[in-house]
Design a protein around this motif. Sequence first.
Motif, PDB file in Angstrom:
ATOM      1  N   GLY A   1      25.092 -14.042   0.951  1.00 13.82           N
ATOM      2  CA  GLY A   1      24.999 -12.806   0.176  1.00 13.82           C
ATOM      3  C   GLY A   1      23.610 -12.220   0.314  1.00 13.82           C
ATOM      4  N   ALA A   2      23.349 -11.204  -0.485  1.00 10.59           N
ATOM      5  CA  ALA A   2      22.105 -10.431  -0.367  1.00 10.59           C
ATOM      6  C   ALA A   2      20.851 -11.292  -0.460  1.00 10.59           C
ATOM      7  CB  ALA A   2      22.074  -9.354  -1.446  1.00 10.59           C
ATOM      8  N   GLY A   3      20.943 -12.427  -1.148  1.00  8.54           N
ATOM      9  CA  GLY A   3      19.772 -13.286  -1.335  1.00  8.54           C
ATOM     10  C   GLY A   3      19.200 -13.820  -0.048  1.00  8.54           C
TER      11      GLY A   3
ATOM     12  N   LEU B   1      32.344  -9.309   5.815  1.00  9.13           N
ATOM     13  CA  LEU B   1      33.428  -8.949   4.879  1.00  9.13           C
ATOM     14  C   LEU B   1      33.277  -7.534   4.341  1.00  9.13           C
ATOM     15  CD1 LEU B   1      34.171 -11.920   2.451  1.00  9.13           C
ATOM     16  CD2 LEU B   1      35.590 -11.031   4.315  1.00  9.13           C
ATOM     17  N   HIS B   2      32.045  -7.088   4.095  1.00  9.98           N
ATOM     18  CA  HIS B   2      31.849  -5.793   3.439  1.00  9.98           C
ATOM     19  C   HIS B   2      31.422  -4.709   4.401  1.00  9.98           C
ATOM     20  CE1 HIS B   2      31.241  -8.121  -0.582  1.00  9.98           C
ATOM     21  NE2 HIS B   2      32.491  -8.153  -0.144  1.00  9.98           N
ATOM     22  N   GLY B   3      31.659  -4.923   5.694  1.00  7.73           N
ATOM     23  CA  GLY B   3      31.395  -3.882   6.683  1.00  7.73           C
ATOM     24  C   GLY B   3      29.977  -3.926   7.216  1.00  7.73           C
TER      25      GLY B   3
ATOM     26  N   GLY C   1      22.526 -17.506  -1.338  1.00  6.19           N
ATOM     27  CA  GLY C   1      22.043 -16.213  -1.805  1.00  6.19           C
ATOM     28  C   GLY C   1      23.116 -15.264  -2.253  1.00  6.19           C
ATOM     29  N   THR C   2      24.108 -15.770  -2.995  1.00  5.21           N
ATOM     30  CA  THR C   2      25.109 -14.878  -3.565  1.00  5.21           C
ATOM     31  C   THR C   2      25.322 -15.188  -5.039  1.00  5.21           C
ATOM     32  OG1 THR C   2      27.355 -13.980  -3.379  1.00  5.21           O
ATOM     33  CG2 THR C   2      27.087 -16.312  -2.843  1.00  5.21           C
ATOM     34  N   SER C   3      25.514 -14.140  -5.836  1.00  7.79           N
ATOM     35  CA  SER C   3      25.786 -14.353  -7.264  1.00  7.79           C
ATOM     36  C   SER C   3      27.223 -14.818  -7.455  1.00  7.79           C
ATOM     37  CB  SER C   3      25.565 -13.045  -8.029  1.00  7.79           C
ATOM     38  OG  SER C   3      26.378 -12.021  -7.462  1.00  7.79           O
ATOM     39  N   GLY C   4      28.054 -14.632  -6.424  1.00 11.11           N
ATOM     40  CA  GLY C   4      29.426 -15.136  -6.465  1.00 11.11           C
ATOM     41  C   GLY C   4      30.339 -14.376  -7.409  1.00 11.11           C
TER      42      GLY C   4
ATOM     43  N   ILE D   1      22.572 -22.817  -2.074  1.00  8.34           N
ATOM     44  CA  ILE D   1      21.125 -22.547  -2.009  1.00  8.34           C
ATOM     45  C   ILE D   1      20.899 -21.205  -2.704  1.00  8.34           C
ATOM     46  CG2 ILE D   1      19.161 -22.074  -0.491  1.00  8.34           C
ATOM     47  CD1 ILE D   1      20.606 -23.802   1.636  1.00  8.34           C
ATOM     48  N   ASN D   2      20.145 -21.253  -3.808  1.00  8.22           N
ATOM     49  CA  ASN D   2      19.919 -20.036  -4.588  1.00  8.22           C
ATOM     50  C   ASN D   2      18.687 -20.255  -5.454  1.00  8.22           C
ATOM     51  OD1 ASN D   2      20.186 -17.761  -6.345  1.00  8.22           O
ATOM     52  ND2 ASN D   2      22.370 -17.698  -5.851  1.00  8.22           N
ATOM     53  N   VAL D   3      17.989 -19.146  -5.743  1.00  7.26           N
ATOM     54  CA  VAL D   3      16.803 -19.267  -6.616  1.00  7.26           C
ATOM     55  C   VAL D   3      17.221 -19.425  -8.074  1.00  7.26           C
ATOM     56  CG1 VAL D   3      15.184 -18.035  -5.113  1.00  7.26           C
ATOM     57  CG2 VAL D   3      16.619 -16.733  -6.688  1.00  7.26           C
TER      58      VAL D   3
ATOM     59  N   ILE E   1      18.120  -7.171  -3.346  1.00  8.62           N
ATOM     60  CA  ILE E   1      19.453  -7.665  -3.731  1.00  8.62           C
ATOM     61  C   ILE E   1      20.049  -6.641  -4.690  1.00  8.62           C
ATOM     62  CG2 ILE E   1      18.710 -10.069  -3.410  1.00  8.62           C
ATOM     63  CD1 ILE E   1      18.558 -10.323  -6.470  1.00  8.62           C
ATOM     64  N   PHE E   2      21.275  -6.923  -5.164  1.00  9.57           N
ATOM     65  CA  PHE E   2      21.989  -5.922  -5.977  1.00  9.57           C
ATOM     66  C   PHE E   2      21.861  -6.185  -7.467  1.00  9.57           C
ATOM     67  CE2 PHE E   2      23.900  -3.620  -2.619  1.00  9.57           C
ATOM     68  CZ  PHE E   2      24.077  -4.525  -1.582  1.00  9.57           C
ATOM     69  N   ARG E   3      21.899  -7.467  -7.869  1.00  7.45           N
ATOM     70  CA  ARG E   3      21.931  -7.803  -9.309  1.00  7.45           C
ATOM     71  C   ARG E   3      20.698  -8.585  -9.682  1.00  7.45           C
ATOM     72  NH1 ARG E   3      26.482  -7.917  -6.711  1.00  7.45           N
ATOM     73  NH2 ARG E   3      28.168  -6.570  -7.442  1.00  7.45           N
ATOM     74  N   GLY E   4      20.509  -8.743 -11.003  1.00  2.07           N
ATOM     75  CA  GLY E   4      19.317  -9.472 -11.437  1.00  2.07           C
ATOM     76  C   GLY E   4      18.180  -8.495 -11.709  1.00  2.07           C
TER      77      GLY E   4
HETATM   78  N1  APR Z   1      16.920 -17.146  -1.628  1.00  3.73           N
HETATM   79  C1  APR Z   1      18.142 -17.511  -2.105  1.00  3.73           C
HETATM   80  N2  APR Z   1      18.831 -16.802  -3.038  1.00  3.73           N
HETATM   81  C2  APR Z   1      18.236 -15.678  -3.501  1.00  3.73           C
HETATM   82  C3  APR Z   1      16.959 -15.237  -3.063  1.00  3.73           C
HETATM   83  C4  APR Z   1      16.304 -16.022  -2.090  1.00  3.73           C
HETATM   84  N3  APR Z   1      15.085 -15.699  -1.607  1.00  3.73           N
HETATM   85  N4  APR Z   1      16.646 -14.080  -3.733  1.00  3.73           N
HETATM   86  C5  APR Z   1      17.694 -13.806  -4.545  1.00  3.73           C
HETATM   87  N5  APR Z   1      18.641 -14.763  -4.414  1.00  3.73           N
HETATM   88  C6  APR Z   1      19.959 -14.831  -5.060  1.00  3.73           C
HETATM   89  C7  APR Z   1      20.019 -14.296  -6.475  1.00  3.73           C
HETATM   90  O1  APR Z   1      19.685 -15.323  -7.408  1.00  3.73           O
HETATM   91  C8  APR Z   1      21.504 -13.901  -6.584  1.00  3.73           C
HETATM   92  O2  APR Z   1      22.290 -14.998  -7.018  1.00  3.73           O
HETATM   93  O3  APR Z   1      20.808 -13.983  -4.317  1.00  3.73           O
HETATM   94  C9  APR Z   1      21.883 -13.551  -5.149  1.00  3.73           C
HETATM   95  C10 APR Z   1      22.098 -12.070  -4.924  1.00  3.73           C
HETATM   96  O4  APR Z   1      23.202 -11.687  -5.719  1.00  3.73           O
HETATM   97  P1  APR Z   1      23.717 -10.173  -5.651  1.00  3.73           P
HETATM   98  O5  APR Z   1      22.544  -9.259  -5.749  1.00  3.73           O
HETATM   99  O6  APR Z   1      24.852 -10.075  -6.622  1.00  3.73           O
HETATM  100  O7  APR Z   1      24.239 -10.036  -4.139  1.00  3.73           O
HETATM  101  P2  APR Z   1      25.651 -10.500  -3.560  1.00  3.73           P
HETATM  102  O8  APR Z   1      26.108 -11.756  -4.238  1.00  3.73           O
HETATM  103  O9  APR Z   1      25.518 -10.519  -2.092  1.00  3.73           O
HETATM  104  O10 APR Z   1      26.616  -9.279  -3.999  1.00  3.73           O
HETATM  105  C11 APR Z   1      27.919  -9.288  -3.474  1.00  3.73           C
HETATM  106  O11 APR Z   1      28.232  -7.044  -4.359  1.00  3.73           O
HETATM  107  O12 APR Z   1      27.093  -5.071  -4.695  1.00  3.73           O
HETATM  108  C12 APR Z   1      28.104  -5.677  -3.943  1.00  3.73           C
HETATM  109  O13 APR Z   1      28.873  -5.241  -1.781  1.00  3.73           O
HETATM  110  C13 APR Z   1      27.751  -5.682  -2.477  1.00  3.73           C
HETATM  111  O14 APR Z   1      27.923  -7.460  -0.832  1.00  3.73           O
HETATM  112  C14 APR Z   1      27.490  -7.153  -2.156  1.00  3.73           C
HETATM  113  C15 APR Z   1      28.340  -7.866  -3.192  1.00  3.73           C
END
Ligand code: APR
Length: 248
Positions: free
Chosen positions: A23-25, A118-120, A187-190, A212-214, A34-37
Amino acid sequence: MQDTLIDASKIILKSNYLIALTGAGISAESGIPIFRGKDGLWRKYRPEELATLEAFRRNPKLVWEWYSWRINLILGAKPNPAHYALAELEQLGLLKFLITQNVDDLHERAGSKKLVKLHGDILTVICTSCDYRNKISEPPRDIPPKCPRCGGLLRPGVVWFGESIPPDALERAFAEAEKADAILVIGTSGVVMPAGAIPNVVKGHGGYVIEINVNESAITNIADCFCKGKAGEILPKIVELVKSMMGD
Ligand code: APR
């Protein structure tokens, strides 16, 4: 922490079919927000104003201004050690497939080959009136851009909220999850479905989940191994441990 890295490395080495979900992380250390947090994009912008078909129909210029900003950010970014570590796991024959929610091209630029987005793909434009689609290497000059073939409105090649994931990508992702006996969730909030359900598919047939996530996420409660920290720091350490154990 070292113990969890060793546990993760042992799971990886013992696995017959390891996949990854990112994910974005994983792109955060490349400077892509990233998107959330607390510093997530959805704190500053309202997704329903920017990342939905309705928003695009209502104000294509605003939506394209936002995507042009993100395209510039991504084109100016570089893959970070986490992207390279996953590409190395693929080259070692240990990572069989990568499923990403990210629309950037950092996995590809780091050398990952077996993956589905998955998301293009933000570096693709699609015509809303004909079947024209094309890769782009810079943001469109005219905002909103028009189709060179039919003059219709072009949209970013990403999946917006409320839209379904392209069936072939979805099928491939879940077919890989069915085959996996271990998954690296990075790196995804899931919280966004159906991607967020992929780790549960692996867990559901007795596979191992390494996260693996912060921070903790919606996945953490099913993780067999939770490596708390930055992907760009943790993943290279795990790959080094795996390579040291491969020799044994
Ligand atoms: N290393 C690991 N994890 C990290 C880091 C890092 N350096 N920095 C942030 N994170 C974690 C955050 O703790 C969070 O759990 O990455 C995660 C990012 O979560 P979101 O911002 O929700 O991103 P994501 O899970 O990819 O969102 C899924 O939502 O907005 C839509 O389409 C968009 O693909 C995206 C989908």
